[in-house]
Design a protein around this motif. Structure first.
Motif, PDB file in Angstrom:
ATOM      1  N   GLN A  68       0.836  -1.199   0.000  1.00  0.00           N
ATOM      2  CA  GLN A  68       0.000   0.000   0.000  1.00  0.00           C
ATOM      3  C   GLN A  68       0.870   1.247   0.000  1.00  0.00           C
ATOM      4  OE1 GLN A  68      -3.647   0.342   0.534  1.00  0.00           O
ATOM      5  NE2 GLN A  68      -3.432  -1.620  -0.465  1.00  0.00           N
ATOM      6  N   ALA A 126       4.750   5.389  -5.321  1.00  0.00           N
ATOM      7  CA  ALA A 126       4.840   5.389  -6.772  1.00  0.00           C
ATOM      8  C   ALA A 126       3.929   6.438  -7.391  1.00  0.00           C
ATOM      9  CB  ALA A 126       4.501   4.007  -7.318  1.00  0.00           C
ATOM     10  N   LEU A 127       2.865   6.820  -6.676  1.00  0.00           N
ATOM     11  CA  LEU A 127       1.955   7.853  -7.190  1.00  0.00           C
ATOM     12  C   LEU A 127       2.460   9.255  -6.865  1.00  0.00           C
ATOM     13  CD1 LEU A 127      -1.447   6.211  -6.282  1.00  0.00           C
ATOM     14  CD2 LEU A 127      -0.662   6.758  -8.586  1.00  0.00           C
ATOM     15  N   GLY A 128       3.547   9.342  -6.131  1.00  0.00           N
ATOM     16  CA  GLY A 128       4.143  10.645  -5.855  1.00  0.00           C
ATOM     17  C   GLY A 128       3.610  11.334  -4.612  1.00  0.00           C
ATOM     18  N   LEU A 129       2.895  10.615  -3.755  1.00  0.00           N
ATOM     19  CA  LEU A 129       2.408  11.242  -2.520  1.00  0.00           C
ATOM     20  C   LEU A 129       3.582  11.488  -1.568  1.00  0.00           C
ATOM     21  CD1 LEU A 129      -0.798   9.103  -1.848  1.00  0.00           C
ATOM     22  CD2 LEU A 129      -0.684  11.383  -2.811  1.00  0.00           C
ATOM     23  N   ARG A 148      11.983  -1.645 -10.098  1.00  0.00           N
ATOM     24  CA  ARG A 148      11.739  -0.793  -8.934  1.00  0.00           C
ATOM     25  C   ARG A 148      12.821   0.268  -8.766  1.00  0.00           C
ATOM     26  NH1 ARG A 148       8.482  -3.052  -4.884  1.00  0.00           N
ATOM     27  NH2 ARG A 148      10.016  -2.529  -3.304  1.00  0.00           N
ATOM     28  N   ASN A 195      11.811   3.717 -10.630  1.00  0.00           N
ATOM     29  CA  ASN A 195      11.077   4.812  -9.978  1.00  0.00           C
ATOM     30  C   ASN A 195      11.498   4.973  -8.516  1.00  0.00           C
ATOM     31  OD1 ASN A 195       9.735   2.766  -8.690  1.00  0.00           O
ATOM     32  ND2 ASN A 195       7.698   3.633  -8.985  1.00  0.00           N
ATOM     33  N   LEU A 249      11.870   3.002  -5.983  1.00  0.00           N
ATOM     34  CA  LEU A 249      11.382   2.256  -4.822  1.00  0.00           C
ATOM     35  C   LEU A 249      12.565   1.522  -4.197  1.00  0.00           C
ATOM     36  CD1 LEU A 249       7.902   0.810  -5.897  1.00  0.00           C
ATOM     37  CD2 LEU A 249       8.386   2.597  -4.231  1.00  0.00           C
ATOM     38  N   ARG A 258       9.515  13.558  -6.027  1.00  0.00           N
ATOM     39  CA  ARG A 258       8.086  13.612  -6.349  1.00  0.00           C
ATOM     40  C   ARG A 258       7.859  13.947  -7.812  1.00  0.00           C
ATOM     41  NH1 ARG A 258       4.649  16.807  -2.283  1.00  0.00           N
ATOM     42  NH2 ARG A 258       3.038  15.330  -2.897  1.00  0.00           N
ATOM     43  N   ARG A 311       8.264  10.690  -9.588  1.00  0.00           N
ATOM     44  CA  ARG A 311       7.104   9.815  -9.407  1.00  0.00           C
ATOM     45  C   ARG A 311       5.918  10.260 -10.258  1.00  0.00           C
ATOM     46  NH1 ARG A 311       8.901   8.000  -4.179  1.00  0.00           N
ATOM     47  NH2 ARG A 311       9.843   6.005  -4.537  1.00  0.00           N
ATOM     48  N   MET A 350       3.398   3.193 -11.950  1.00  0.00           N
ATOM     49  CA  MET A 350       3.745   1.788 -11.704  1.00  0.00           C
ATOM     50  C   MET A 350       2.507   0.991 -11.326  1.00  0.00           C
ATOM     51  SD  MET A 350       6.837   0.149  -9.618  1.00  0.00           S
ATOM     52  CE  MET A 350       7.122  -1.609  -9.664  1.00  0.00           C
ATOM     53  N   PHE A 365       1.353  -2.877  -9.873  1.00  0.00           N
ATOM     54  CA  PHE A 365       1.956  -3.975  -9.118  1.00  0.00           C
ATOM     55  C   PHE A 365       1.214  -5.285  -9.336  1.00  0.00           C
ATOM     56  CE2 PHE A 365       2.646   0.003  -6.978  1.00  0.00           C
ATOM     57  CZ  PHE A 365       3.949  -0.047  -6.504  1.00  0.00           C
ATOM     58  N   ASN A 385      -2.592  -3.461  -5.116  1.00  0.00           N
ATOM     59  CA  ASN A 385      -2.358  -2.410  -4.124  1.00  0.00           C
ATOM     60  C   ASN A 385      -3.330  -1.247  -4.226  1.00  0.00           C
ATOM     61  OD1 ASN A 385      -0.282  -3.896  -3.128  1.00  0.00           O
ATOM     62  ND2 ASN A 385       1.326  -2.741  -4.147  1.00  0.00           N
ATOM     63  N   LEU A 386      -4.593  -1.548  -4.538  1.00  0.00           N
ATOM     64  CA  LEU A 386      -5.618  -0.504  -4.430  1.00  0.00           C
ATOM     65  C   LEU A 386      -5.819  -0.196  -2.960  1.00  0.00           C
ATOM     66  CD1 LEU A 386      -8.292  -1.602  -7.063  1.00  0.00           C
ATOM     67  CD2 LEU A 386      -6.531   0.161  -7.268  1.00  0.00           C
ATOM     68  N   PHE A 387      -6.249   1.039  -2.669  1.00  0.00           N
ATOM     69  CA  PHE A 387      -6.483   1.412  -1.279  1.00  0.00           C
ATOM     70  C   PHE A 387      -7.877   0.927  -0.864  1.00  0.00           C
ATOM     71  CE2 PHE A 387      -3.723   4.943  -2.956  1.00  0.00           C
ATOM     72  CZ  PHE A 387      -2.550   4.341  -2.519  1.00  0.00           C
ATOM     73  N   ALA A 399      -4.098  10.858  -5.828  1.00  0.00           N
ATOM     74  CA  ALA A 399      -2.822  11.485  -6.171  1.00  0.00           C
ATOM     75  C   ALA A 399      -3.009  12.785  -6.971  1.00  0.00           C
ATOM     76  CB  ALA A 399      -1.932  10.506  -6.919  1.00  0.00           C
ATOM     77  N   ARG A 425      -5.653   4.233 -12.254  1.00  0.00           N
ATOM     78  CA  ARG A 425      -5.125   5.106 -11.202  1.00  0.00           C
ATOM     79  C   ARG A 425      -3.760   5.673 -11.613  1.00  0.00           C
ATOM     80  NH1 ARG A 425      -3.954   2.612  -5.291  1.00  0.00           N
ATOM     81  NH2 ARG A 425      -2.378   1.462  -6.444  1.00  0.00           N
ATOM     82  N   SER A 426      -2.956   4.817 -12.216  1.00  0.00           N
ATOM     83  CA  SER A 426      -1.651   5.249 -12.688  1.00  0.00           C
ATOM     84  C   SER A 426      -1.787   6.225 -13.854  1.00  0.00           C
ATOM     85  CB  SER A 426      -0.873   4.014 -13.137  1.00  0.00           C
ATOM     86  OG  SER A 426       0.409   4.031 -12.652  1.00  0.00           O
ATOM     87  N   MET A 444      -2.421  10.109 -13.524  1.00  0.00           N
ATOM     88  CA  MET A 444      -1.322  11.040 -13.249  1.00  0.00           C
ATOM     89  C   MET A 444      -0.592  11.440 -14.534  1.00  0.00           C
ATOM     90  SD  MET A 444      -1.153  11.932 -10.110  1.00  0.00           S
ATOM     91  CE  MET A 444       0.505  12.378  -9.599  1.00  0.00           C
TER      92      MET A 444
END
Ligand SMILES: Nc1ncnc2c1ncn2[C@@H]1O[C@H](COP(=O)(O)OP(=O)(O)OP(=O)(O)O)[C@@H](O)[C@H]1O
Ligand SMILES: [Mg+2]
Lengths: 220, 227, 242
Positions: B120, B126-129, C48, C51, C53, C76, C79, C84, C86, C90-92, C104, C152-153, C156
């Motif tokens: 998470q 990765a979204l830049g938060l 990874r 970007n 990670l 930032r 990013r 990216m 996964f 990894n959805l919230f 975002a 979602r990606s 942005m």
């Protein structure tokens, strides 16, 4: 006022520790027996028994221990039964423990899969036999960590017995402080003594729980 | 000896009881908000990268959880007084409550944050938060939703244990009960009435927390499933 | 053609274990690169690093003009340029599909709330899920969740997108719908690096395939290279399936 903290003061506090331990043991033993009964009632087949015991637990858990203590202390005194402070504190702590332990253990019993009951029934075991031979041994494993954790709760709760004049550690500290008036020192030492009693139990409870979780993950 | 209950003679003290109950609720409300703040900051501190801060927060939590509230009250109240700092009793009572409940909150919130999968946080990175944004949107919000029942349970327990502040003469419900019983000579009845009042307040508090939860966690409201 | 992603002699260790032992490759604008290789060969790690990670120990790494090996890196900004997706979506879980997509843009790009819904709508249409905008992740199938993660990606507006085994957790039927979305993206000119075990996808969609082995780029070439492997390692990898 005046004087400094001496060995005698410390010994007096240690004596308080002794009574704290005695009261805790008493409360835990009596509360354990009563809590076992509460657990039985909470998981009884009769809906009425379940509802009554539920109400009991809600009532005790919804009342401050201090108030419970006063009710027992004044109540029984007024009815004509003269209770020594140790017994008044012991009885109210027992009631308090019975509600919490009963509820903890109910959760553990209910976390044993339903199918265990059904399988035992299929083997013609009685309800009591099932409970004693099949369910409780499994529930006991799960119940150990939270029960040890609750022991810490009991130890801390006994400090309230000081309010009805029972000379355990907190009361002893008050007495010493009243003559020396060095609250940071005296209550600090009392705090350290409580910590020395409680912290090992907390650690033990946590490590038991970790072991249990590891075991469960491997079984899965 | 036969005892006859006499609740009628307590009727004249009704305004006193009400005042005490309201003060208990007021203290609880303030301590809940401040305890939340302390608890969340402390939980973040324990996860953070500064070892000294993590150790400090950890020590605070352990000390509070392994000593009685009454000792904490005496230590803080009489200690501060002996050091020349005389706080008003209301403030001192709330201070001890916040000090106490902050540690329990920290432990619960930390347990909640531990359930957040590292994936998470990676997705959010990765979204830049930014780090504060990640803490708020991706870690704390779902963590609080997950531990909300134990968290609010803890605040109800704190409301009940606030009765102990009567020992430093706070004029909350138990403090009021103490003066009423010595005036009316009806100790048993007084404490039974007060027990019932506490019980009702506990129910009230649970209901209030339920409503707050409904407002704060739309997912739970809509789906009804635990997160 | 200019390279948007440039890796040169990248070294990366976890503790004492060196996972990337001098990896170099480039990705041009609009190019789709498939990265294949055995489990543990360092594919995910390489991706990874792109970007940030993961941080690298040595080598030069430039992505969309950001120098990742320099201390001046604006993380930032990087990013925002690199998206990216996964393997585990990894959805919230506490946010709706719309909130997942707009979180975002609202937080990072300060998109006004009034425009957020339209953005979510538009991104969802690109993955064919416009009607799910008010659902929570748990109400969606795995394939749908992964498409939302792609949306979602996309919201942005990244210049490069990284995909790490995004279909590995899905059964074959759901895999198809996700791969189709990725293929459409590729045709639309998106620059993509795709770690995958889907050989047919690699062959059909990728402009270039990179085969990684033991922390190195072992063999690289166009999709046809999979029919005609040069090294025994790639040969063995292809004939074993995985
Ligand atoms: N955070 C980490 N800490 C320590 N070792 C790691 C970490 N991440 C990866 N590794 C190790 O690095 C090596 C390469 O891992 P990587 O995930 O890049 O492989 P992969 O090619 O993506 O494999 P797979 O196909 O299984 O995803 C593995 O040996 C792995 O154990
Ligand atoms: Mg991988």
């Amino acid at each position: 006022m005046g004087g400094s903290f001496t060995v005698n003061h410390f010994l007096y506090l240690l004596q308080g520790v002794g009574w704290t331990v005695v009261l805790s043991a008493l409360a835990f033993a009596l509360g354990g027996v009563a809590g076992f009964g509460v657990m039985l009632l909470r998981t009884a087949r009769s809906a009425l028994l379940r509802r009554i015991s539920f109400l009991y637990v809600q009532l005790i858990q919804g009342t401050p221990l201090l108030i419970l203590l006063f009710v027992v202390y004044f109540g029984l005194g007024v009815v004509g039964i003269e209770l020594p402070p140790l017994l008044a504190a012991g009885v109210s702590l027992m009631v308090y423990c019975s509600a919490f332990l009963g509820e903890i253990w109910r959760g553990c019993v209910e976390s044993v899969p339903r199918t265990q009951w059904e399988a035992s029934e299929g083997l013609a075991l009685t309800r009591w036999q099932t409970l004693v031979d099949v369910i409780l041994p499994q529930a006991a494993r799960i119940a150990t960590p939270p029960t040890v954790g609750f022991l810490v709760q009991v130890l801390k709760s006994t400090s309230l017995a000081s309010v009805v004049g029972f000379v355990e550690l907190t009361r002893a500290a008050q007495v010493v402080n009243n003559s020396l008036f060095t609250p940071f020192l005296v209550f600090g030492i009392a705090g350290v003594l409580y910590f020395a009693l409680c912290y090992p139990l907390s650690r033990w409870s946590r490590s038991l729980e970790r072991k249990l979780n590891v075991g469960r993950r491997q079984a899965a | 000896m036969k005892y006859t209950f006499d609740f009628a003679s307590l009727q004249e003290y009704w305004p006193e009881f009400l005042r005490g109950a309201l003060m208990t609720l007021e203290m609880t409300a303030i301590a809940t908000v401040l305890g939340m703040v302390i608890g969340v900051l402390c939980a973040i501190g324990r996860r953070g990268k500064r070892p000294w801060l993590a150790a400090l927060c950890g020590a605070y939590v352990e000390v509070v959880r392994n000593t009685p509230y009454l000792i904490q009250i005496f230590f803080i109240f009489f200690g501060l007084a002996s050091a020349g700092l005389k706080l008003p009793i209301f403030a001192a009572a709330i201070l001890t409550m916040v000090f106490n409940v902050g540690a329990y909150t920290a432990e619960i919130v930390r347990a909640g944050m531990d359930t957040i999968h590292p994936g998470q946080i990676e997705a959010a990175e990765a979204l830049g938060l930014s780090v504060p944004q990640i803490y708020w949107d991706v870690i704390l919000r779902p963590a609080l939703e997950r531990v909300y029942p134990s968290l609010t349970g803890q605040f109800v327990l704190m409301m009940l244990s606030s009765s102990v502040t009567s020992q430093i003469s706070a004029e909350e419900l138990t403090g009021v009960a103490n003066s009423v019983q010595s005036e009316s000579f009806r100790s048993f009845e007084t404490f039974i009435v007060v027990a019932v009042l506490y019980f009702l307040m506990a129910m009230l508090l649970k209901f209030a927390f339920f409503l707050v939860g409904q407002a704060m966690f739309p997912r739970r409201r809509r789906l009804g499933t635990p997160l | 053609m200019s390279a948007v992603v440039k890796l040169h002699d990248i070294h990366k260790s976890f503790g004492a274990i060196e996972v990337l032992k001098g990896v170099s490759f480039e990705i041009d604008r609009g190019e789709v690169v498939a990265i294949i290789g055995r489990s543990g060969s360092g594919k995910s790690t390489a991706l990874r690093c792109i970007n940030r990670l993961e941080t690298i120990q040595s080598g030069t790494l430039e992505v969309c003009g950001h120098r990742l090996d320099q201390p001046t890196l604006d993380l930032r900004a990087l990013r925002q340029d690199v998206g990216m997706v996964f393997q585990s979506y990894n959805l919230f879980p506490h946010l709706t599909v719309e909130q997942n997509i707009t979180l975002a843009p609202r937080r990072v790009k300060r998109l006004p709330n009034s425009q957020a819904r339209a953005l979510a709508q538009e991104s969802l249409e690109r993955v064919g899920l416009a009607e799910k905008i008010d659902c929570y992740p748990e109400q969606l199938s795995g394939g749908q969740q992964q498409r939302v993660a792609i949306a979602r990606s996309l919201a942005m507006q990244p210049k490069v997108m990284l995909f790490d085994e995004v279909t590995s957790a899905l059964d074959p039927q759901l895999t198809g719908e996700v791969l189709r979305v990725m293929e459409t993206l590729a045709q639309g000119g998106m620059t993509m690096a795709v770690v995958t075990h889907e050989m047919t996808f690699a062959r059909r969609v990728a402009d270039r395939v990179i085969f990684m082995h033991q922390g190195r780029v072992w063999e690289t070439g166009p999709g046809e290279m999979l029919e005609n492997p040069q090294t025994p390692e790639l040969q063995a990898f292809l004939s074993n399936g995985l």
